[in-house]
Design an enzyme around this catalytic site. Structure first.
Site, PDB file in Angstrom:
ATOM      1  N   ASP A  57      63.096  31.561  87.042  1.00 42.94           N
ATOM      2  CA  ASP A  57      62.873  30.132  86.844  1.00 42.94           C
ATOM      3  C   ASP A  57      63.882  29.433  87.740  1.00 42.94           C
ATOM      4  O   ASP A  57      65.088  29.512  87.500  1.00 42.94           O
ATOM      5  CB  ASP A  57      63.096  29.793  85.361  1.00 42.94           C
ATOM      6  CG  ASP A  57      62.982  28.304  85.083  1.00 42.94           C
ATOM      7  OD1 ASP A  57      62.893  27.518  86.046  1.00 42.94           O
ATOM      8  OD2 ASP A  57      62.990  27.935  83.895  1.00 42.94           O
ATOM      9  N   TYR A  69      63.481  19.930  87.396  1.00 40.16           N
ATOM     10  CA  TYR A  69      64.327  20.237  86.251  1.00 40.16           C
ATOM     11  C   TYR A  69      64.771  21.702  86.268  1.00 40.16           C
ATOM     12  O   TYR A  69      63.982  22.601  86.504  1.00 40.16           O
ATOM     13  CB  TYR A  69      63.627  19.895  84.921  1.00 40.16           C
ATOM     14  CG  TYR A  69      64.685  19.696  83.864  1.00 40.16           C
ATOM     15  CD1 TYR A  69      65.493  18.567  83.906  1.00 40.16           C
ATOM     16  CD2 TYR A  69      64.928  20.663  82.916  1.00 40.16           C
ATOM     17  CE1 TYR A  69      66.520  18.398  82.995  1.00 40.16           C
ATOM     18  CE2 TYR A  69      65.950  20.502  82.007  1.00 40.16           C
ATOM     19  CZ  TYR A  69      66.751  19.364  82.053  1.00 40.16           C
ATOM     20  OH  TYR A  69      67.773  19.217  81.163  1.00 40.16           O
ATOM     21  N   GLN A  89      68.122  27.508  87.923  1.00 42.83           N
ATOM     22  CA  GLN A  89      68.731  27.866  86.631  1.00 42.83           C
ATOM     23  C   GLN A  89      68.914  29.376  86.415  1.00 42.83           C
ATOM     24  O   GLN A  89      69.862  29.782  85.753  1.00 42.83           O
ATOM     25  CB  GLN A  89      67.960  27.241  85.457  1.00 42.83           C
ATOM     26  CG  GLN A  89      66.706  27.981  85.049  1.00 42.83           C
ATOM     27  CD  GLN A  89      66.261  27.653  83.619  1.00 42.83           C
ATOM     28  OE1 GLN A  89      66.318  26.514  83.163  1.00 42.83           O
ATOM     29  NE2 GLN A  89      65.813  28.661  82.899  1.00 42.83           N
ATOM     30  N   TYR A 125      73.728  30.327  76.032  1.00 38.97           N
ATOM     31  CA  TYR A 125      72.306  30.057  76.212  1.00 38.97           C
ATOM     32  C   TYR A 125      72.014  29.494  77.596  1.00 38.97           C
ATOM     33  O   TYR A 125      72.586  28.502  77.998  1.00 38.97           O
ATOM     34  CB  TYR A 125      71.801  29.070  75.157  1.00 38.97           C
ATOM     35  CG  TYR A 125      70.337  28.799  75.327  1.00 38.97           C
ATOM     36  CD1 TYR A 125      69.418  29.802  75.067  1.00 38.97           C
ATOM     37  CD2 TYR A 125      69.871  27.581  75.791  1.00 38.97           C
ATOM     38  CE1 TYR A 125      68.062  29.594  75.261  1.00 38.97           C
ATOM     39  CE2 TYR A 125      68.520  27.359  75.979  1.00 38.97           C
ATOM     40  CZ  TYR A 125      67.628  28.374  75.712  1.00 38.97           C
ATOM     41  OH  TYR A 125      66.294  28.166  75.909  1.00 38.97           O
ATOM     42  N   LYS A 136      65.462  31.265  77.954  1.00 36.89           N
ATOM     43  CA  LYS A 136      65.024  32.599  77.535  1.00 36.89           C
ATOM     44  C   LYS A 136      64.739  33.458  78.761  1.00 36.89           C
ATOM     45  O   LYS A 136      64.763  32.971  79.882  1.00 36.89           O
ATOM     46  CB  LYS A 136      63.785  32.469  76.645  1.00 36.89           C
ATOM     47  CG  LYS A 136      64.141  32.275  75.179  1.00 36.89           C
ATOM     48  CD  LYS A 136      64.677  33.553  74.550  1.00 36.89           C
ATOM     49  CE  LYS A 136      65.183  33.261  73.130  1.00 36.89           C
ATOM     50  NZ  LYS A 136      66.020  34.344  72.615  1.00 36.89           N
ATOM     51  N   GLN A 176      43.603  53.458  83.232  1.00 35.85           N
ATOM     52  CA  GLN A 176      42.412  54.310  83.472  1.00 35.85           C
ATOM     53  C   GLN A 176      42.750  55.771  83.809  1.00 35.85           C
ATOM     54  O   GLN A 176      43.886  56.093  84.113  1.00 35.85           O
ATOM     55  CB  GLN A 176      41.541  53.719  84.594  1.00 35.85           C
ATOM     56  CG  GLN A 176      41.122  52.275  84.391  1.00 35.85           C
ATOM     57  CD  GLN A 176      40.096  52.013  83.298  1.00 35.85           C
ATOM     58  OE1 GLN A 176      40.037  50.945  82.741  1.00 35.85           O
ATOM     59  NE2 GLN A 176      39.261  52.994  82.971  1.00 35.85           N
ATOM     60  N   SER A 177      41.687  56.586  83.776  1.00 38.83           N
ATOM     61  CA  SER A 177      41.736  58.012  84.148  1.00 38.83           C
ATOM     62  C   SER A 177      42.906  58.753  83.500  1.00 38.83           C
ATOM     63  O   SER A 177      43.762  59.286  84.188  1.00 38.83           O
ATOM     64  CB  SER A 177      41.880  58.168  85.670  1.00 38.83           C
ATOM     65  OG  SER A 177      40.754  57.696  86.305  1.00 38.83           O
ATOM     66  N   ARG A 185      63.986  25.480  73.080  1.00 40.88           N
ATOM     67  CA  ARG A 185      65.423  25.775  73.128  1.00 40.88           C
ATOM     68  C   ARG A 185      65.723  27.232  72.824  1.00 40.88           C
ATOM     69  O   ARG A 185      66.821  27.578  72.369  1.00 40.88           O
ATOM     70  CB  ARG A 185      66.203  24.837  72.179  1.00 40.88           C
ATOM     71  CG  ARG A 185      66.046  23.386  72.592  1.00 40.88           C
ATOM     72  CD  ARG A 185      66.594  22.372  71.608  1.00 40.88           C
ATOM     73  NE  ARG A 185      66.106  21.040  71.965  1.00 40.88           N
ATOM     74  CZ  ARG A 185      66.659  20.258  72.887  1.00 40.88           C
ATOM     75  NH1 ARG A 185      67.734  20.632  73.498  1.00 40.88           N
ATOM     76  NH2 ARG A 185      66.127  19.090  73.172  1.00 40.88           N
ATOM     77  N   ASP A 213      57.586  22.500  74.172  1.00 38.82           N
ATOM     78  CA  ASP A 213      57.896  23.389  75.313  1.00 38.82           C
ATOM     79  C   ASP A 213      57.177  24.733  75.205  1.00 38.82           C
ATOM     80  O   ASP A 213      57.733  25.779  75.566  1.00 38.82           O
ATOM     81  CB  ASP A 213      59.408  23.633  75.455  1.00 38.82           C
ATOM     82  CG  ASP A 213      60.134  22.446  76.073  1.00 38.82           C
ATOM     83  OD1 ASP A 213      59.467  21.456  76.451  1.00 38.82           O
ATOM     84  OD2 ASP A 213      61.372  22.508  76.163  1.00 38.82           O
TER      85      ASP A 213
HETATM   86  C1  F6R Z   1      63.280  27.103  76.562  1.00 37.72           C
HETATM   87  C2  F6R Z   1      63.680  25.983  77.399  1.00 37.72           C
HETATM   88  C3  F6R Z   1      63.489  24.606  76.900  1.00 37.72           C
HETATM   89  C4  F6R Z   1      64.832  23.831  76.819  1.00 37.72           C
HETATM   90  C5  F6R Z   1      64.634  22.419  76.254  1.00 37.72           C
HETATM   91  C6  F6R Z   1      65.929  21.596  76.250  1.00 37.72           C
HETATM   92  O1  F6R Z   1      63.534  28.319  77.189  1.00 37.72           O
HETATM   93  O2  F6R Z   1      64.175  26.186  78.494  1.00 37.72           O
HETATM   94  O3  F6R Z   1      62.822  24.588  75.668  1.00 37.72           O
HETATM   95  O4  F6R Z   1      65.748  24.540  76.043  1.00 37.72           O
HETATM   96  O5  F6R Z   1      63.672  21.723  77.010  1.00 37.72           O
HETATM   97  O6  F6R Z   1      66.452  21.563  77.546  1.00 37.72           O
HETATM   98  P1  F6R Z   1      67.696  20.656  77.953  1.00 37.72           P
HETATM   99  O7  F6R Z   1      68.808  20.987  76.991  1.00 37.72           O
HETATM  100  O8  F6R Z   1      68.003  21.049  79.344  1.00 37.72           O
HETATM  101  O9  F6R Z   1      67.259  19.238  77.828  1.00 37.72           O
HETATM  102 MG    MG Z   2      62.897  26.679  82.435  1.00 38.18          MG
HETATM  103 MG    MG Z   3      60.548  30.054  81.765  1.00 38.45          MG
END
Ligand code: F6R
Ligand code: MG
Ligand code: MG
Length: 373
Positions: free
Chosen positions: A12, A91, A95, A229, A232, A242-243, A266, A287
């Site tokens: 990502d 955004y 990351q 964190y 994810k 197959q096979s 999150r 999300d």
């Molecule tokens: C899940 C993910 C999103 C963010 C959420 C808050 O893996 O990446 O759910 O955790 O959008 O993001 P921030 O804290 O950057 O606003």
């Molecule tokens: Mg992301």
């Molecule tokens: Mg992702």
């Protein structure tokens, strides 16, 4: 006999409108880079796609697993995309690139990797799974159904090449150690481990009778690399079919139904795993919900089989109406779970929440607690 390697490397590196979907300009950059690498002979073929906000680089080559030039190609491609993502102020730009220093391998640096190397048979179907808003152990139940559950995979009962079962390599994400268990001989012990999805994840599977590799998954735990964190780990998994291996139809059959996985908003909630076609490979509600795409390819002489113009032949399995029922289930389960708000078990338990931002909130309350007399 030269072996073919299928590498799926993903990250990502920024998305459009929060954590929803990879932006079109990043696809263009990735395709251009991989096209150049194909021309130079480093890779034989490629396909670029997305699972939600994760950019997925599917490549075939003759260099073997963990090859530094292949990993560098992926790393440099992610860097080039990150540069664009930063320009566009997408955004979460960059990351998943947790380090500045590439040293031969992307493992441990943030991107997820699944690579499988094999001697080609007469014909080699490969099924590619890629998920968003969940973690590698989300595949535990899927892989159990495909390789260990005869009520899913008829071949375990009917095909003499499979009645010897499959061996699972299981990784303990917290202690960085692994164990190999044989199904059906040690099926109950296998489930004892991989049912504990917060800790154990299936990393590799072989056919027991001849040790032929049949599945490889990414096993990155970003939070354990970064110590906190950082989104994810949005896993990928390759399965040969197959096979004498499970058929393609058996490999995708578990997604006639949804099941719950950890991640979603999150990285802090249980959510239904929703199979979607590439057209719907974007995260929306809360999300999510956690999504999984599934592509079918054929491998031929080190390449993805392609049309006369060189475009790889790709089957988008989850686009099919046969998965509409699972999507409906997932939507209903999403509504049910979200009605519970921030109350467990809709929210993950305390151990998983350690790696989120919740402990910072709880810390502010600590001084206000008074010991009961
Ligand atoms: C899940 C993910 C999103 C963010 C959420 C808050 O893996 O990446 O759910 O955790 O959008 O993001 P921030 O804290 O950057 O606003
Ligand atoms: Mg992301
Ligand atoms: Mg992702």
């Amino acid at each position: 006999m030269v072996k073919t390697t299928v590498s799926l490397i993903k990250a990502d590196i920024g998305s459009v409108a929060g954590h929803s979907v990879v932006a079109q300009p990043l696809f263009e950059i990735a395709k251009r880079r991989l096209k150049e690498a194909q021309k130079s002979g480093l890779i034989n073929s490629f396909y670029v796609f997305n699972a939600g906000d994760d950019l997925e680089l599917l490549m075939t080559h003759f260099k073997g697993e963990n090859h530094s030039e292949i990993h560098k190609l992926a790393w440099d491609t992610f860097l080039a995309c990150t540069k664009k993502a930063k320009e566009l102020k997408l955004y979460g730009a960059g990351q998943d690139l947790l380090s500045d220093a590439f040293s031969g391998n992307v493992k441990g640096l943030g991107p997820g990797v699944a690579e499988i190397e094999f001697e080609e048979r007469g014909s080699d179907p490969v099924v590619v799974f890629a998920a968003d808003k969940t973690e590698p152990s989300a595949f535990n139940y899927l892989l159990y159904r495909i390789f260990a559950d005869p009520s899913n995979t008829a071949g375990l009962v009917i095909d003499p090449k499979m009645t010897g079962g499959f061996k699972f390599e299981v990784l303990d994400a917290y202690e960085d150690k692994s164990v190999i268990l044989e199904s059906p001989k040690e099926l109950y012990q296998l489930i004892a481990l991989i049912g504990a999805t917060s800790r154990y994840m299936v990393s590799k599977i072989w056919r027991t009778s001849d040790n032929e590799i049949v599945s490889v998954s990414s096993t990155t735990k970003l939070s354990l690399i970064a110590g906190t964190y950082v989104g994810k780990d949005d896993p990928v998994c390759l399965v040969r079919g197959q096979s004498g291996f499970p058929s393609v139809g058996e490999i995708i059959a578990p997604f006639q139904h949804t099941y719950l996985v950890a991640g979603w908003m999150r990285g802090s909630h249980w959510g239904p795993f929703m199979p979607v076609g590439l057209k719907n490979s974007k995260c929306t509600v809360f999300d999510g919900p956690p999504r999984i795409v599934c592509l079918g390819v054929q491998i031929a002489n080190g390449k993805l089989s392609a049309d006369d113009d060189g475009n790889p032949l790709i089957v988008d399995f989850f686009e099919d109406v046969a998965f509409d029922g699972a999507r409906q289930e997932a939507i209903q389960m999403s509504q049910f779970l979200r009605r519970m708000g921030e109350f467990e078990p809709a929210r993950l338990g305390p151990e998983a929440m350690e790696y989120t931002t919740l402990p910072q909130v709880l810390k502010t309350l600590e001084p206000r607690f008074k010991k009961n007399k």
